[in-house]
Design a protein around this motif. Structure first.
Motif, PDB file in Angstrom:
ATOM      1  N   MET A  10      -0.038  -1.754 -11.902  1.00  0.00           N
ATOM      2  CA  MET A  10      -1.016  -1.674 -12.987  1.00  0.00           C
ATOM      3  C   MET A  10      -0.384  -1.416 -14.355  1.00  0.00           C
ATOM      4  N   ALA A  11       0.751  -0.693 -14.359  1.00  0.00           N
ATOM      5  CA  ALA A  11       1.240  -0.053 -15.584  1.00  0.00           C
ATOM      6  C   ALA A  11       1.618  -1.020 -16.707  1.00  0.00           C
ATOM      7  N   HIS A  12       1.891  -2.276 -16.382  1.00  0.00           N
ATOM      8  CA  HIS A  12       2.244  -3.207 -17.449  1.00  0.00           C
ATOM      9  C   HIS A  12       1.041  -4.056 -17.860  1.00  0.00           C
ATOM     10  N   ARG A  13      -0.121  -3.625 -17.438  1.00  0.00           N
ATOM     11  CA  ARG A  13      -1.379  -4.292 -17.779  1.00  0.00           C
ATOM     12  C   ARG A  13      -1.344  -5.802 -17.524  1.00  0.00           C
ATOM     13  N   PRO A  14      -1.254  -6.167 -16.246  1.00  0.00           N
ATOM     14  CA  PRO A  14      -1.215  -7.590 -15.897  1.00  0.00           C
ATOM     15  C   PRO A  14      -2.603  -8.223 -15.999  1.00  0.00           C
ATOM     16  N   GLN A  15      -2.650  -9.524 -15.790  1.00  0.00           N
ATOM     17  CA  GLN A  15      -3.942 -10.229 -15.774  1.00  0.00           C
ATOM     18  C   GLN A  15      -4.366 -10.587 -14.361  1.00  0.00           C
ATOM     19  N   LEU A  16      -3.372 -10.548 -13.466  1.00  0.00           N
ATOM     20  CA  LEU A  16      -3.657 -10.899 -12.074  1.00  0.00           C
ATOM     21  C   LEU A  16      -3.048  -9.834 -11.182  1.00  0.00           C
ATOM     22  N   LEU A  17      -3.874  -9.268 -10.304  1.00  0.00           N
ATOM     23  CA  LEU A  17      -3.357  -8.286  -9.357  1.00  0.00           C
ATOM     24  C   LEU A  17      -3.306  -8.901  -7.974  1.00  0.00           C
ATOM     25  N   GLU A  29     -12.258   2.600  -9.001  1.00  0.00           N
ATOM     26  CA  GLU A  29     -12.695   2.708 -10.398  1.00  0.00           C
ATOM     27  C   GLU A  29     -11.745   1.947 -11.318  1.00  0.00           C
ATOM     28  N   ASP A  30     -10.437   2.109 -11.060  1.00  0.00           N
ATOM     29  CA  ASP A  30      -9.453   1.450 -11.913  1.00  0.00           C
ATOM     30  C   ASP A  30      -9.541  -0.071 -11.778  1.00  0.00           C
ATOM     31  N   LEU A  31      -9.795  -0.527 -10.563  1.00  0.00           N
ATOM     32  CA  LEU A  31      -9.915  -1.971 -10.369  1.00  0.00           C
ATOM     33  C   LEU A  31     -11.180  -2.491 -11.043  1.00  0.00           C
ATOM     34  N   LYS A  32     -12.205  -1.654 -11.008  1.00  0.00           N
ATOM     35  CA  LYS A  32     -13.456  -2.026 -11.659  1.00  0.00           C
ATOM     36  C   LYS A  32     -13.234  -2.175 -13.163  1.00  0.00           C
ATOM     37  N   SER A  33     -12.544  -1.213 -13.767  1.00  0.00           N
ATOM     38  CA  SER A  33     -12.339  -1.351 -15.218  1.00  0.00           C
ATOM     39  C   SER A  33     -11.348  -2.481 -15.523  1.00  0.00           C
ATOM     40  N   PHE A  34     -10.409  -2.695 -14.612  1.00  0.00           N
ATOM     41  CA  PHE A  34      -9.501  -3.836 -14.773  1.00  0.00           C
ATOM     42  C   PHE A  34     -10.310  -5.133 -14.867  1.00  0.00           C
ATOM     43  N   MET A  35     -11.334  -5.247 -14.014  1.00  0.00           N
ATOM     44  CA  MET A  35     -12.124  -6.479 -13.973  1.00  0.00           C
ATOM     45  C   MET A  35     -13.129  -6.580 -15.120  1.00  0.00           C
ATOM     46  N   GLU A  36     -13.259  -5.510 -15.893  1.00  0.00           N
ATOM     47  CA  GLU A  36     -14.119  -5.610 -17.081  1.00  0.00           C
ATOM     48  C   GLU A  36     -13.566  -6.640 -18.060  1.00  0.00           C
ATOM     49  N   GLN A  37     -12.253  -6.835 -18.014  1.00  0.00           N
ATOM     50  CA  GLN A  37     -11.652  -7.923 -18.802  1.00  0.00           C
ATOM     51  C   GLN A  37     -11.976  -9.225 -18.078  1.00  0.00           C
ATOM     52  N   GLU A  38     -12.754 -10.053 -18.707  1.00  0.00           N
ATOM     53  CA  GLU A  38     -13.261 -11.221 -17.995  1.00  0.00           C
ATOM     54  C   GLU A  38     -12.185 -12.209 -17.548  1.00  0.00           C
ATOM     55  N   GLU A  39     -11.016 -12.113 -18.188  1.00  0.00           N
ATOM     56  CA  GLU A  39      -9.939 -13.041 -17.851  1.00  0.00           C
ATOM     57  C   GLU A  39      -9.163 -12.590 -16.605  1.00  0.00           C
ATOM     58  N   ASN A  40      -9.356 -11.351 -16.213  1.00  0.00           N
ATOM     59  CA  ASN A  40      -8.549 -10.798 -15.127  1.00  0.00           C
ATOM     60  C   ASN A  40      -9.057 -11.199 -13.751  1.00  0.00           C
ATOM     61  N   SER A  41      -8.128 -11.206 -12.797  1.00  0.00           N
ATOM     62  CA  SER A  41      -8.488 -11.593 -11.435  1.00  0.00           C
ATOM     63  C   SER A  41      -7.712 -10.744 -10.427  1.00  0.00           C
ATOM     64  N   ILE A  42      -8.257 -10.651  -9.227  1.00  0.00           N
ATOM     65  CA  ILE A  42      -7.604  -9.869  -8.164  1.00  0.00           C
ATOM     66  C   ILE A  42      -7.644 -10.644  -6.846  1.00  0.00           C
ATOM     67  N   VAL A  43      -6.528 -10.612  -6.136  1.00  0.00           N
ATOM     68  CA  VAL A  43      -6.536 -10.993  -4.723  1.00  0.00           C
ATOM     69  C   VAL A  43      -6.117  -9.738  -3.971  1.00  0.00           C
ATOM     70  N   ILE A  44      -6.957  -9.310  -3.044  1.00  0.00           N
ATOM     71  CA  ILE A  44      -6.711  -8.034  -2.371  1.00  0.00           C
ATOM     72  C   ILE A  44      -6.926  -8.194  -0.871  1.00  0.00           C
ATOM     73  N   SER A  45      -6.021  -7.629  -0.077  1.00  0.00           N
ATOM     74  CA  SER A  45      -6.274  -7.585   1.352  1.00  0.00           C
ATOM     75  C   SER A  45      -6.610  -6.153   1.707  1.00  0.00           C
ATOM     76  N   THR A  46      -7.572  -5.991   2.561  1.00  0.00           N
ATOM     77  CA  THR A  46      -8.029  -4.645   2.885  1.00  0.00           C
ATOM     78  C   THR A  46      -8.758  -4.632   4.219  1.00  0.00           C
ATOM     79  N   TYR A  47      -8.742  -3.445   4.859  1.00  0.00           N
ATOM     80  CA  TYR A  47      -9.545  -3.265   6.073  1.00  0.00           C
ATOM     81  C   TYR A  47     -10.785  -2.447   5.761  1.00  0.00           C
ATOM     82  N   ILE A  48     -10.908  -2.043   4.503  1.00  0.00           N
ATOM     83  CA  ILE A  48     -12.002  -1.139   4.167  1.00  0.00           C
ATOM     84  C   ILE A  48     -13.228  -1.946   3.739  1.00  0.00           C
ATOM     85  N   GLN A  49     -14.256  -1.885   4.590  1.00  0.00           N
ATOM     86  CA  GLN A  49     -15.462  -2.687   4.375  1.00  0.00           C
ATOM     87  C   GLN A  49     -16.107  -2.411   3.013  1.00  0.00           C
ATOM     88  N   ASP A  50     -16.119  -1.145   2.631  1.00  0.00           N
ATOM     89  CA  ASP A  50     -16.749  -0.793   1.365  1.00  0.00           C
ATOM     90  C   ASP A  50     -16.079  -1.504   0.196  1.00  0.00           C
TER      91      ASP A  50
END
Lengths: 127, 313
Positions: free
Chosen positions: B145-152, B171-192
């Motif tokens: 996160m620390a270098h403020r990327p556009q894609l996680l 919360e941090d990912l939520k605010s990251f996505m407030e930037q409309e240009e940003n995107s995330i690909v995430i793998s997770t086992y957590i349903q929530d």
């Protein structure tokens, strides 16, 4: 900001439509005044646990129907809605609410006469 | 569509595992959850996206730029966490590691980095190797996160992480996505995490994509219906995934069509209930594995039908 809306998974209506109708309701009932800021698409998606595709669609429809407007880089705001439209939306909301009750009653095997009787009772009790 | 990631026929061969061919695109401004069992190829996919593993076939395109071009610039715009990226450097302290990482993440913001260390209660002077598994995960996340990327690109960022930190990550990912240009690909086992944050779900199974769909679309189509009777014509219908008795109920992945057909046949629909996302995914997996008939449960269809059931990208 959080909007007092919630979506039902079990509703027949798609989620984007539920959001759209509830925001319309907030606007025509005066709870959201002209000029009020709406949450960003992402924030609303998070609150309602739905995808941005859904909220974007709801916002787009509201925008196309002149309920809200998005100012690039600033945000989304409620527009001035004229009285005639307000009335027709109110009608639509009430119609949908009654329709839901009607469908529920039919599922339970009530006849139209019986439903009307219950309706009358509701009105009497409210007096 | 404006894809931030384009994966084209990517294949990667290992001794005991074959990834691909994989094709998909990630739309800018969206969050894609990659779900799949252990060993389904998630980490390999992430390594390929990040360029840590070169595909044997096909290519990955990021930010619409051609491969090899402006590699440093592209890397600067990505934040990556996972796949034991820092294991080779685990003798460094967290702060040294950050310093080292800033060679390729040249836009690393010192203040923001410090803020994140505090937020996740990480001691920067601790040797990475001595951090607990959960803390190592948090360090990876902070450095992503620390270098403020556009894609996680986040490969199980919250595994072994305590509840409070998981919440903060969200919360941090939520605010990251407030930037409309940003995107995330995430793998997770957590349903929530899937339920709350994601827009698209990508199901990976045995190195292949078994489904790529929009979250709300799938939730709208899958449902359990309690009905008065099941017409003969629907008994072997591939859109009916499961039939249960007492009281009679069916599970479908095409609610509007099935509903219409039932009404045409004058069947009473007593109640409709949409399925939870994890239930839907379980049905898809069970289907893939062809596990059938436990406790008198009836499963229909075959692999061929399945292809039509899950919207392929």
């Amino acid at each position: 900001m959080k909007l007092p809306i919630e979506v039902s998974e079990d509703s027949k209506e798609p989620i984007y439509y539920q959001i759209e109708l509830q925001i319309k309701t907030l606007i025509v009932s005066g709870q959201l005044q002209a000029g009020a800021a709406l949450p960003s698409i992402r924030a609303l998606s998070n609150d309602l646990s739905c995808s941005v595709i859904t909220t974007r669609r709801a916002y787009q429809n509201l925008e196309n129907n002149d309920f809200i407007q998005t100012i690039q880089g600033k945000g989304t705001y409620v527009k001035e809605v004229d009285q005639q439209i307000k009335t027709s939306i109110k009608d639509e909301v009430i119609y949908t609410t009654f329709k839901k009750a009607y469908e529920e009653s039919k599922l339970m095997g009530y006849t139209i006469t019986e439903i009307k009787e219950i309706c009358d009772k509701v009105f009497r009790d409210q007096k | 569509m404006n894809p931030v990631i384009k994966v084209n026929s990517v294949e990667k061969e290992y001794k005991h595992f074959h990834l691909g061919p994989i094709d998909f695109e990630v739309e800018k401004g969206t969050v894609v959850a990659v779900v799949g069992a252990n060993g389904s190829g998630k980490s390999t996919l992430f390594k390929t996206l990040m360029g840590l593993a070169q595909p044997d076939n096909g290519y990955v395109q990021l930010f619409g730029l051609e491969e090899q071009k402006q590699v440093v610039d592209v890397k600067n715009r990505i934040g990556f966490a996972g796949s034991g990226l820092y294991h080779a450097f685990s003798q460094l302290t967290v702060n040294k590691l950050a310093e080292f990482v800033s060679h390729w993440y040249t836009t690393l913001e010192k203040d923001y980095y410090e803020h994140l260390l505090n937020r996740y209660e990480i001691n920067g002077k601790e040797k990475f190797a001595n951090c607990s598994l959960g803390t190592q995960k948090k360090v990876e996340f902070v450095l992503a996160m620390a270098h403020r990327p556009q894609l996680l690109l986040l490969d199980e960022p919250s595994a072994n992480v305590d509840m409070l930190s998981q919440r903060r990550m969200r919360e941090d990912l939520k605010s990251f996505m407030e930037q409309e240009e940003n995107s995330i690909v995430i793998s997770t086992y957590i349903q929530d995490e899937v339920k709350q944050m994601c827009d698209y779900i990508c199901i990976l199974d045995d190195g292949k994509i078994k489904g790529f769909f929009e979250k709300d679309e799938i939730r709208h189509l899958w449902a359990r219906l309690w009905i008065s009777s099941l017409p003969d014509q629907l008994k072997n219908d591939p859109r009916i995934w499961k039939v249960e008795e007492h009281p009679l109920q069916v599970i479908t992945n095409q609610l509007p069509d099935i509903e219409e057909e039932l009404l045409k046949c004058q069947v009473d629909i007593i109640r409709i209930k949409r399925l939870e996302l994890d239930d839907i995914m379980e049905y898809m997996f069970i289907f893939n594995k062809k596990t059938t008939n436990t406790s008198g449960v009836l499963l229909k269809g075959d692999d061929c039908n399945h292809k039509n059931k899950v919207k392929q990208n």
